[in-house]
Design a protein around this motif. Structure first.
Motif: not given
Length: 104
Positions: A55, A59-61
């Motif tokens: 995750a 989220e930080k790509n």
């Protein structure tokens, strides 16, 4: 030589995994420090807590997570990565979760 700025990422790693959550974070962190800019990770029917581990990276790509169920799916996953993501990165490394690239 192909212009570097044409791509989102200079170096991406592609891997397929099944129930390897306890190793995913270390593997990603190591390869990020070694110069990998992005990861295309294919989940093959995992039943562990891989989503919780991944995750923060998603989220930080830093990670693109693809669910890829079925039996004997490594080569189809690699073909999928080539087909769908080859124009996003200049170089792609296809490695297993138990392998660590060691650039000299």
């Amino acid at each position: 030589m192909v212009e570097k700025n044409l791509f989102l990422y200079d170096l991406a790693a592609v891997a397929i995994f099944k129930d390897e959550a306890k190793y995913l974070g270390e593997w990603i962190d190591y390869h990020f420090l070694a110069g990998v800019n992005h990861f295309y990770l294919y989940n093959n029917d995992s039943s562990d807590d891989y989503q919780k581990v991944l995750a923060p990276y998603v989220e930080k790509n830093l990670v693109t997570l693809i669910n890829f169920p079925g039996k004997v799916m490594q080569l189809p996953a690699y073909l999928d990565a080539l087909t769908n993501y080859r124009f996003e990165c200049r170089y792609m490394a296809f490695i297993d979760l138990d392998e660590f690239i060691f650039p000299k």
